[in-house]
Design an enzyme around this catalytic site. Structure first.
Site, mmCIF file in Angstrom:
data_model
loop_
_atom_site.group_PDB
_atom_site.id
_atom_site.type_symbol
_atom_site.label_atom_id
_atom_site.label_comp_id
_atom_site.label_asym_id
_atom_site.label_seq_id
_atom_site.Cartn_x
_atom_site.Cartn_y
_atom_site.Cartn_z
ATOM 1 C CD1 TRP A 1 -37.527 1.959 -1.137
ATOM 2 C CD2 TRP A 1 -37.016 4.120 -1.427
ATOM 3 N NE1 TRP A 1 -38.665 2.608 -1.578
ATOM 4 C CE2 TRP A 1 -38.380 3.935 -1.772
ATOM 5 C CE3 TRP A 1 -36.480 5.402 -1.528
ATOM 6 C CZ2 TRP A 1 -39.196 4.967 -2.215
ATOM 7 C CZ3 TRP A 1 -37.300 6.449 -1.966
ATOM 8 C CH2 TRP A 1 -38.641 6.218 -2.306
ATOM 9 C CD GLU B 1 -46.374 10.032 -4.336
ATOM 10 O OE1 GLU B 1 -46.502 10.087 -3.101
ATOM 11 O OE2 GLU B 1 -46.651 9.023 -5.007
ATOM 12 C CD GLU C 1 -47.625 7.237 -0.046
ATOM 13 O OE1 GLU C 1 -47.271 8.075 -0.891
ATOM 14 O OE2 GLU C 1 -48.082 6.123 -0.347
ATOM 15 C CG HIS D 1 -43.468 7.849 -2.439
ATOM 16 N ND1 HIS D 1 -44.701 7.256 -2.402
ATOM 17 C CD2 HIS D 1 -42.601 6.921 -1.981
ATOM 18 C CE1 HIS D 1 -44.592 6.017 -1.945
ATOM 19 N NE2 HIS D 1 -43.314 5.790 -1.676
ATOM 20 C CD GLU E 1 -51.436 4.008 -1.086
ATOM 21 O OE1 GLU E 1 -50.489 4.001 -1.877
ATOM 22 O OE2 GLU E 1 -51.408 4.640 -0.024
ATOM 23 C CB THR F 1 -50.166 5.948 -6.770
ATOM 24 O OG1 THR F 1 -50.504 5.073 -5.704
ATOM 25 C CG2 THR F 1 -50.899 7.244 -6.603
ATOM 26 C CG ASP G 1 -42.414 2.484 -0.924
ATOM 27 O OD1 ASP G 1 -41.796 1.420 -0.772
ATOM 28 O OD2 ASP G 1 -41.961 3.599 -0.573
ATOM 29 C CD GLU G 2 -47.492 5.078 -4.040
ATOM 30 O OE1 GLU G 2 -48.107 4.863 -2.983
ATOM 31 O OE2 GLU G 2 -47.100 6.212 -4.392
ATOM 32 C CG HIS H 1 -48.409 2.213 1.104
ATOM 33 N ND1 HIS H 1 -47.873 3.407 0.722
ATOM 34 C CD2 HIS H 1 -47.563 1.704 2.042
ATOM 35 C CE1 HIS H 1 -46.746 3.627 1.396
ATOM 36 N NE2 HIS H 1 -46.541 2.607 2.197
#
Ligand SMILES: [Fe+2]
Ligand SMILES: [Fe+2]
Length: 326
Positions: A34, A77, A112, A115, A165, A168, A197-198, A201
């Site tokens: 995305w 971020e 990242e 974000h 991570e 978040t 995503d976090e 990670h």
């Protein structure tokens, strides 16, 4: 150089080929992942202004605390250059541009970077934020850096990132559900994809540490203990606003997060528990006496921290952030 740091770097070099092999299990292909524009009004379309109007209408229902937390998250971020340069410093173990650690850091940074980009554009369009004040806080945070107690030790660094991570992930996920509650489904979706995503990670960093536990259990245990004794500080702990001193805004930001239940002292304990389970701390063998002591400390810590968390009162004081216009 410190003998132990050199020894740890040796271990990191040993894990590096494995990193290279596994990296894309944790990262998504750039062509398919995305991008911020997937969620934002498209300025090439005739519907652009109508879409912005709708975005602003939905954003008008967000509570003061939620907006404050979202801005704080966005600034955190956007201080990505701090994290990237810090990781590069630690990862430069092989000084090989195409080595596993350097490559991981570049790709991780790329993911990242979306974000802060997405959240910043959303906040700009929302009409509720004094962007200049927010931008000043971002610039201050990058200039001030952070002091997270890891030094250049790669073990401490990846223990820190594993924890962070996960933290978040929790906070973006909670903001997503509160945004939905306040009637902003677009923002909810944005924070949802960021949270996902976090989570990926976190999985990666946890995995790297598992590998380190396999080859250097005692030292990894000592590093984990040390980071938990120091407490994991948030990357934005130096957060400030125009006219305030370094770190002065941070407490107000975390108060708002605690009040809303976006990230609480209990979440901190839950993350610690998750790491203990994932790294199988209770069943690691080959520890010497200091390693055993460290393990003892870690295993007892969640219980102790929970007792402290239970006694904590929810912060009541509301604070007026300069970032919020309306
Ligand atoms: Fe992020
Ligand atoms: Fe992250």
């Amino acid at each position: 150089m410190d003998f132990f740091v050199e020894q740890r770097r040796e271990v990191m070099r040993h894990v590096e080929p494995y990193m290279l092999e596994k990296m894309f299990d944790f990262l998504k292909p750039i062509d398919d992942i995305w991008q911020p524009s997937d969620f934002l009004p498209d300025s090439t379309k005739d519907s652009f202004f109508a879409d912005i109007k709708e975005l602003r209408q939905n954003a008008s229902g967000l509570s003061y605390d939620l907006l404050a937390v979202l801005i704080g998250d966005t600034i955190t971020e956007e201080a990505l250059p701090t994290y990237e340069s810090w990781l590069m410093m630690v990862d430069a173990v092989s000084m090989d541009e195409e080595g596993g650690w350097m490559k991981w850091t570049r790709h991780w940074t790329g993911e990242e970077n979306r974000h802060g980009d997405l959240l910043n554009k959303y906040l700009y369009l929302s009409g509720r934020v004094d962007m200049r004040k927010m931008e000043i806080s971002t610039q201050y945070l990058i200039a001030d850096g952070f002091d997270i107690g890891t030094g250049t030790d790669p073990y401490r660094n990846f223990i820190y990132t594993s924890f962070q991570e996960l933290a978040t992930n929790v906070s973006h996920r909670r903001v997503a559900s509160l945004a939905k509650r306040d009637g902003d489904t677009l923002l909810s979706k944005m924070c949802g994809v960021i949270a996902a995503d976090e989570a990926r990670h976190a999985k990666a960093y946890k995995h790297f540490i598992s590998k380190i536990f396999e080859v250097d259990a005692n030292e990894a245990m000592l590093a984990f203990e040390d980071m938990m004794r120091k407490k994991i500080v948030m990357p934005a702990h130096f957060l400030r606003e125009l006219g305030t001193k370094i770190g002065q805004t941070f407490g107000h930001f975390t108060d708002a997060a605690q009040r809303l239940g976006v990230y609480t002292a209990v979440d901190y304990v839950d993350i610690l528990k998750e790491l203990i389970v994932d790294w199988q701390i209770d069943s690691i063998t080959d520890l010497n006496e200091s390693g055993e002591k460290a393990r003892d400390y870690i295993m007892k810590l969640p219980e102790r921290l929970l007792r402290v968390a239970e006694r904590m009162k929810n912060p009541g004081l509301e604070y007026k952030f300069s970032w919020i216009a309306v």
